[in-house]
Write a protein that holds these residues in place. Structure first.
Motif, PDB file in Angstrom:
ATOM      1  N   ALA A 290       2.406  -6.107  -0.150  1.00 55.82           N
ATOM      2  CA  ALA A 290       1.212  -5.268  -0.170  1.00 55.82           C
ATOM      3  C   ALA A 290       1.443  -3.979   0.597  1.00 55.82           C
ATOM      4  CB  ALA A 290       0.030  -6.040   0.413  1.00 55.82           C
ATOM      5  N   ARG A 291       2.115  -4.072   1.729  1.00 58.86           N
ATOM      6  CA  ARG A 291       2.393  -2.863   2.514  1.00 58.86           C
ATOM      7  C   ARG A 291       3.262  -1.885   1.720  1.00 58.86           C
ATOM      8  NH1 ARG A 291       6.524  -1.040   5.171  1.00 58.86           N
ATOM      9  NH2 ARG A 291       7.669  -2.999   4.962  1.00 58.86           N
ATOM     10  N   ARG A 292       4.352  -2.392   1.149  1.00 60.93           N
ATOM     11  CA  ARG A 292       5.258  -1.511   0.395  1.00 60.93           C
ATOM     12  C   ARG A 292       4.561  -0.904  -0.819  1.00 60.93           C
ATOM     13  NH1 ARG A 292       8.978  -5.773   1.519  1.00 60.93           N
ATOM     14  NH2 ARG A 292       8.752  -6.568  -0.616  1.00 60.93           N
ATOM     15  N   GLY A 293       3.738  -1.689  -1.482  1.00 59.12           N
ATOM     16  CA  GLY A 293       3.050  -1.181  -2.656  1.00 59.12           C
ATOM     17  C   GLY A 293       2.086  -0.061  -2.319  1.00 59.12           C
ATOM     18  N   ASN A 294       1.315  -0.225  -1.260  1.00 61.41           N
ATOM     19  CA  ASN A 294       0.388   0.833  -0.869  1.00 61.41           C
ATOM     20  C   ASN A 294       1.125   2.079  -0.387  1.00 61.41           C
ATOM     21  OD1 ASN A 294      -2.343  -0.171  -1.280  1.00 61.41           O
ATOM     22  ND2 ASN A 294      -1.848  -1.716   0.249  1.00 61.41           N
ATOM     23  N   GLU A 295       2.225   1.888   0.313  1.00 60.99           N
ATOM     24  CA  GLU A 295       3.010   3.039   0.767  1.00 60.99           C
ATOM     25  C   GLU A 295       3.568   3.814  -0.434  1.00 60.99           C
ATOM     26  OE1 GLU A 295       4.570   1.356   5.106  1.00 60.99           O
ATOM     27  OE2 GLU A 295       5.825   1.147   3.323  1.00 60.99           O
ATOM     28  N   ARG A 296       4.006   3.088  -1.448  1.00 62.49           N
ATOM     29  CA  ARG A 296       4.516   3.758  -2.644  1.00 62.49           C
ATOM     30  C   ARG A 296       3.385   4.480  -3.389  1.00 62.49           C
ATOM     31  NH1 ARG A 296       6.796   0.975  -8.070  1.00 62.49           N
ATOM     32  NH2 ARG A 296       7.336   2.869  -9.189  1.00 62.49           N
ATOM     33  N   ALA A 297       2.209   3.860  -3.419  1.00 58.59           N
ATOM     34  CA  ALA A 297       1.068   4.502  -4.069  1.00 58.59           C
ATOM     35  C   ALA A 297       0.716   5.816  -3.373  1.00 58.59           C
ATOM     36  CB  ALA A 297      -0.136   3.557  -4.068  1.00 58.59           C
ATOM     37  N   ILE A 298       0.809   5.842  -2.053  1.00 59.49           N
ATOM     38  CA  ILE A 298       0.520   7.067  -1.305  1.00 59.49           C
ATOM     39  C   ILE A 298       1.569   8.132  -1.603  1.00 59.49           C
ATOM     40  CG2 ILE A 298       0.364   8.051   1.015  1.00 59.49           C
ATOM     41  CD1 ILE A 298      -0.848   5.352   1.900  1.00 59.49           C
ATOM     42  N   LEU A 299       2.823   7.715  -1.763  1.00 55.16           N
ATOM     43  CA  LEU A 299       3.858   8.679  -2.126  1.00 55.16           C
ATOM     44  C   LEU A 299       3.582   9.286  -3.496  1.00 55.16           C
ATOM     45  CD1 LEU A 299       7.133   6.901  -0.901  1.00 55.16           C
ATOM     46  CD2 LEU A 299       6.076   8.965   0.050  1.00 55.16           C
ATOM     47  N   LEU A 300       3.142   8.448  -4.433  1.00 59.17           N
ATOM     48  CA  LEU A 300       2.844   8.934  -5.774  1.00 59.17           C
ATOM     49  C   LEU A 300       1.574   9.780  -5.806  1.00 59.17           C
ATOM     50  CD1 LEU A 300       3.620   5.734  -7.898  1.00 59.17           C
ATOM     51  CD2 LEU A 300       4.896   7.878  -7.919  1.00 59.17           C
ATOM     52  N   HIS A 301       0.614   9.423  -4.956  1.00 55.64           N
ATOM     53  CA  HIS A 301      -0.689  10.108  -4.958  1.00 55.64           C
ATOM     54  C   HIS A 301      -1.121  10.315  -3.510  1.00 55.64           C
ATOM     55  CE1 HIS A 301      -4.466  11.590  -6.041  1.00 55.64           C
ATOM     56  NE2 HIS A 301      -5.131  10.476  -6.270  1.00 55.64           N
ATOM     57  N   PRO A 302      -0.591  11.368  -2.856  1.00 57.93           N
ATOM     58  CA  PRO A 302      -0.839  11.551  -1.415  1.00 57.93           C
ATOM     59  C   PRO A 302      -2.311  11.650  -1.034  1.00 57.93           C
ATOM     60  CG  PRO A 302       0.930  12.989  -2.181  1.00 57.93           C
ATOM     61  CD  PRO A 302       0.300  12.401  -3.400  1.00 57.93           C
ATOM     62  N   GLU A 303      -3.187  11.962  -1.990  1.00 58.44           N
ATOM     63  CA  GLU A 303      -4.602  12.127  -1.652  1.00 58.44           C
ATOM     64  C   GLU A 303      -5.409  10.843  -1.847  1.00 58.44           C
ATOM     65  OE1 GLU A 303      -5.625  15.263  -4.272  1.00 58.44           O
ATOM     66  OE2 GLU A 303      -4.779  16.832  -3.015  1.00 58.44           O
ATOM     67  N   SER A 304      -4.749   9.727  -2.146  1.00 61.83           N
ATOM     68  CA  SER A 304      -5.475   8.491  -2.445  1.00 61.83           C
ATOM     69  C   SER A 304      -6.024   7.855  -1.166  1.00 61.83           C
ATOM     70  CB  SER A 304      -4.565   7.490  -3.163  1.00 61.83           C
ATOM     71  OG  SER A 304      -5.230   6.247  -3.315  1.00 61.83           O
ATOM     72  N   ASP A 305      -7.330   7.961  -0.984  1.00 66.11           N
ATOM     73  CA  ASP A 305      -7.971   7.326   0.166  1.00 66.11           C
ATOM     74  C   ASP A 305      -8.035   5.812  -0.003  1.00 66.11           C
ATOM     75  OD1 ASP A 305      -8.537   9.694   1.662  1.00 66.11           O
ATOM     76  OD2 ASP A 305     -10.100  10.162   0.217  1.00 66.11           O
ATOM     77  N   VAL A 306      -8.106   5.340  -1.252  1.00 68.84           N
ATOM     78  CA  VAL A 306      -8.123   3.901  -1.496  1.00 68.84           C
ATOM     79  C   VAL A 306      -6.813   3.277  -1.022  1.00 68.84           C
ATOM     80  CG1 VAL A 306      -8.255   2.095  -3.257  1.00 68.84           C
ATOM     81  CG2 VAL A 306      -9.714   4.115  -3.432  1.00 68.84           C
ATOM     82  N   ALA A 307      -5.688   3.896  -1.365  1.00 66.63           N
ATOM     83  CA  ALA A 307      -4.391   3.370  -0.924  1.00 66.63           C
ATOM     84  C   ALA A 307      -4.277   3.409   0.591  1.00 66.63           C
ATOM     85  CB  ALA A 307      -3.254   4.159  -1.570  1.00 66.63           C
ATOM     86  N   ARG A 308      -4.762   4.475   1.213  1.00 72.79           N
ATOM     87  CA  ARG A 308      -4.718   4.569   2.677  1.00 72.79           C
ATOM     88  C   ARG A 308      -5.556   3.466   3.320  1.00 72.79           C
ATOM     89  NH1 ARG A 308      -3.971  10.035   1.582  1.00 72.79           N
ATOM     90  NH2 ARG A 308      -2.376  11.015   2.896  1.00 72.79           N
ATOM     91  N   PHE A 309      -6.763   3.270   2.798  1.00 71.72           N
ATOM     92  CA  PHE A 309      -7.623   2.243   3.368  1.00 71.72           C
ATOM     93  C   PHE A 309      -7.003   0.860   3.186  1.00 71.72           C
ATOM     94  CE2 PHE A 309     -10.987  -0.919   3.044  1.00 71.72           C
ATOM     95  CZ  PHE A 309     -11.667  -0.705   4.225  1.00 71.72           C
ATOM     96  N   ASN A 310      -6.519   0.558   1.990  1.00 70.03           N
ATOM     97  CA  ASN A 310      -5.903  -0.747   1.755  1.00 70.03           C
ATOM     98  C   ASN A 310      -4.674  -0.955   2.640  1.00 70.03           C
ATOM     99  OD1 ASN A 310      -7.863  -1.148  -0.136  1.00 70.03           O
ATOM    100  ND2 ASN A 310      -6.511  -1.128  -1.911  1.00 70.03           N
ATOM    101  N   LEU A 311      -3.906   0.108   2.836  1.00 69.32           N
ATOM    102  CA  LEU A 311      -2.751  -0.002   3.726  1.00 69.32           C
ATOM    103  C   LEU A 311      -3.207  -0.263   5.153  1.00 69.32           C
ATOM    104  CD1 LEU A 311       0.271   0.141   4.244  1.00 69.32           C
ATOM    105  CD2 LEU A 311       0.084   2.636   4.385  1.00 69.32           C
ATOM    106  N   SER A 312      -4.308   0.340   5.556  1.00 66.37           N
ATOM    107  CA  SER A 312      -4.804   0.083   6.917  1.00 66.37           C
ATOM    108  C   SER A 312      -5.158  -1.391   7.099  1.00 66.37           C
ATOM    109  CB  SER A 312      -6.031   0.966   7.212  1.00 66.37           C
ATOM    110  OG  SER A 312      -7.217   0.472   6.623  1.00 66.37           O
ATOM    111  N   MET A 313      -5.735  -2.013   6.063  1.00 69.28           N
ATOM    112  CA  MET A 313      -6.066  -3.432   6.147  1.00 69.28           C
ATOM    113  C   MET A 313      -4.808  -4.283   6.347  1.00 69.28           C
ATOM    114  SD  MET A 313      -9.420  -3.775   5.736  1.00 69.28           S
ATOM    115  CE  MET A 313      -9.310  -2.471   6.969  1.00 69.28           C
TER     116      MET A 313
END
Length: 622
Positions: free
Chosen positions: A294-317
């Motif tokens: 889950a951590r790696r997936g959210n980090e990759r999502a942020i790389l693909l879409h740096p403005e994704s607040d959903v990915a940032r929030f999920n990564l924080s969890m």
């Protein structure tokens, strides 16, 4: 639908529009244009319509070189760069277009969208209003204004703005979907559903309407109806992964996390570069206990879409559950943008610095348990020389009024005091730089009044058995289906506690409130219920203070018992909250807490048997 997002359609200008839904075009005269510039403009528009942003940028860049005096080409270049996420380059292109043609509503609207995406809300609002002043009938300008209002939670004005856009462009699918989103925050369920159904009727061969329709049905708890739409999506767009993503969310809500992961992986195979697909998979993996994935997936999502607040929030969890507080608290602030909930505006945000001599308003922002959990920071702030005021849920006012060093405690329904700065309670760990090693875990930090305790002392006087409080259900959240489904996973029926019946030397006392309190206890469970005499958390605290142990699901009472320094055993669902960390039977937040975790989703029986064994040992030594 969470994780499934749709990019706003670019507003392109070309000599002949390609066949694409949702784009606004203007036919330009070819006088002074080279044939190459015209051809490049056509090709760029077609590429952008097909999602080939890089090709579109190349085409419009070459067209701008060939015809640098044409504002429309620079505007198109701005649209392509915005779609590609090139914020700086897009801004330069829009500004160049506006220097060439200041009265250019489409360029102002494009710039407004870019500024909105960059979270420069005031500048975005000014640009959108400039577009509408130039062309009051410009539907896309009204849509951009609606997006800004939605972000700023100006919910009363939002439907007015979005309805204006729909009236101006009644055949615009994006306008109807935007109106559905706006109404979904404020209106009866039938209205947003009617809007998405209109979008589907306008474009029955396009997936966007079906995706949004299914998302609304899921939020309303109509999972089977959403599944039928997913089947339609699977036939309509078999290679897009929308159906699998939707079915994955439904499986998550039903607690079938393994199936959710399988479906989300299928969606990612179909959309290997999609941030939304990565986010959905990471969410399912997190719930399924696969934290590193889950951590790696959210980090990759942020790389693909740096403005994704959903990915940032999920990564924080994920990070908070792993104990990485340094990064977790920082990313956790994205909750304000992801949930589109306005930061408390009672006073300016605290920007840091020495708090001594300044007044602060600390505001409860989530559930009662969250308030009890994080209110421990209020006396810490007061000890630094600040004047601290609290605004909390009405049921907590009387209890929290006893906190040391607090100037005032008010209900969230009361007018706020005038203060120098405001901060939500769950942002305080970031302010204090809390790490796993520095959690302020000194208990008790809450106390029941001696006067309130007297009532329960008299009722329990003479009881020589082990006195154990029970809470078996949280708040059902019947008005919020997604929260309701989480509650179904954390709660259990009173009948499931039947194995606790007949333990020698134990007397159980109900601490349950709400509809679940009316459930009949299983045979042999000696359960006394005095909760009708409990009016608020100060009363509950007084009762808990007279008990030897509290056994509770993950709800506010377990936080209360921990804050009072009373022994508390918490029954934790498989997809446990981040605050209980991973693979631990204790809690660094509450030294007197012991965790009993599910080994499999939804399987409470082994948990209750372990609780019985532990309780028998304690009672035998009591």
């Amino acid at each position: 639908m969470p994780g499934l997002t749709h990019r706003s359609s670019p507003l392109l200008h070309c000599t002949r529009p390609p066949p694409s839904e949702g784009h606004s075009f203007m036919c330009l005269p070819t006088t002074g244009f080279t044939d190459q510039a015209v051809a490049l403009t056509h090709r760029g528009a077609a590429a952008l319509a097909d999602g080939q942003e890089m090709l579109a940028v190349s085409c419009f860049t070459l067209a701008a070189i060939l015809a640098p005096h044409r504002a429309s080409i620079w505007h198109n270049l701005g649209e392509a760069r915005r779609a590609l996420g090139q914020v700086t380059g897009a801004a330069r292109a829009y500004h160049h277009a506006l220097r060439l043609r200041p009265a250019y509503p489409k360029a102002w609207a494009g710039l407004a969208s870019l500024l909105h995406k960059s979270r420069r809300f005031k500048a975005a609002a000014r640009a959108s209003m400039r577009a509408l002043a130039l062309d009051p009938g410009f539907a896309e300008g009204w849509s951009v204004a609606g997006s800004i209002l939605l972000e700023q939670r100006a919910m009363e004005r939002l439907p007015i703005i979005l309805r204006r856009a729909v009236r101006l462009a009644p055949d615009s699918v994006p306008a109807w979907l935007a109106l559905a989103g706006g109404l979904g925050e404020t209106a009866e369920p039938a209205l947003p559903l009617a809007c998405v159904q209109r979008a589907v009727a306008l474009a029955p061969d396009r997936p966007a309407g079906y995706v949004n329709h299914a998302g609304l049905l899921i939020r309303q708890g109509r999972l089977d109806a959403a599944g039928a739409l997913h089947d339609r999506l699977r036939r309509l767009a078999p290679l897009e992964g929308y159906a699998e993503a939707g079915d994955s969310l439904v499986a998550t809500l039903r607690g079938d996390f393994a199936t959710a992961v399988s479906l989300a992986r299928r969606s990612l195979v179909l959309q290997p570069s999609s941030p939304a697909a990565l986010i959905n998979l990471s969410l399912a993996e997190h719930d399924n206990g696969q934290a590193e994935r889950a951590r790696r997936g959210n980090e990759r999502a942020i790389l693909l879409h740096p403005e994704s607040d959903v990915a940032r929030f999920n990564l924080s969890m994920v990070l908070l559950a792993q104990g990485d507080f340094a990064n977790g608290w920082r990313l956790y602030e994205s909750r304000w943008r992801m949930e589109r909930v306005a930061y408390p505006a009672h006073a300016p945000r605290w920007q840091g610095g020495d708090p001594a001599g300044r007044s602060f308003l600390l505001v409860a922002e989530q559930g009662q348990g969250d308030t009890l959990h994080f209110v421990r920071y209020a006396p810490m702030l007061a000890a630094l020389g600040a004047q601290v005021h609290l605004m909390v849920q009405p049921s907590l006012v009387r209890l929290l009024s006893g906190l040391p060093g607090i100037a005032s405690v008010r209900s969230l329904t009361e007018p706020p005091p005038v203060c120098d700065a405001c901060i939500p309670l769950l942002s305080l760990p970031l302010v204090f730089g809390t790490t796993l090693a520095t959690i302020p875990a000194s208990v008790p930090y809450l106390h029941a009044s001696e006067q309130d305790r007297g009532t329960w002392k008299r009722r329990l006087d003479g009881e020589r058995r082990l006195k154990v409080g029970l809470v078996w259900a949280g708040s059902a959240h019947d008005d919020q289906f997604l929260a309701h489904m989480v509650d179904r996973r954390r709660s259990l029926p009173l009948a499931a506690l039947a194995p606790l019946a007949g333990i020698p030397g134990v007397r159980f006392c109900s601490l349950q409130k709400g509809p679940a309190a009316s459930e009949a206890p299983p045979a042999g469970l000696d359960l006394v219920d005095w909760m009708e005499a409990v009016g608020d958390f100060a009363d509950t605290a007084a009762l808990v203070a007279e008990l030897d142990l509290v056994i509770s699901v993950d709800t506010s009472v377990c936080h209360l018992a921990g804050a009072l320094g009373r022994p508390v055993w918490m029954l934790s669902r498989y997809d446990s909250c981040w605050r209980w960390l991973r693979d631990r039977s204790d809690s660094p937040w509450y030294p007197t807490m012991r965790l009993f975790r599910q080994d499999r989703p939804g399987d409470w029986a082994p948990v209750i048997l372990r609780v019985r064994a532990a309780l028998e040992r304690w009672a035998a030594q009591f």
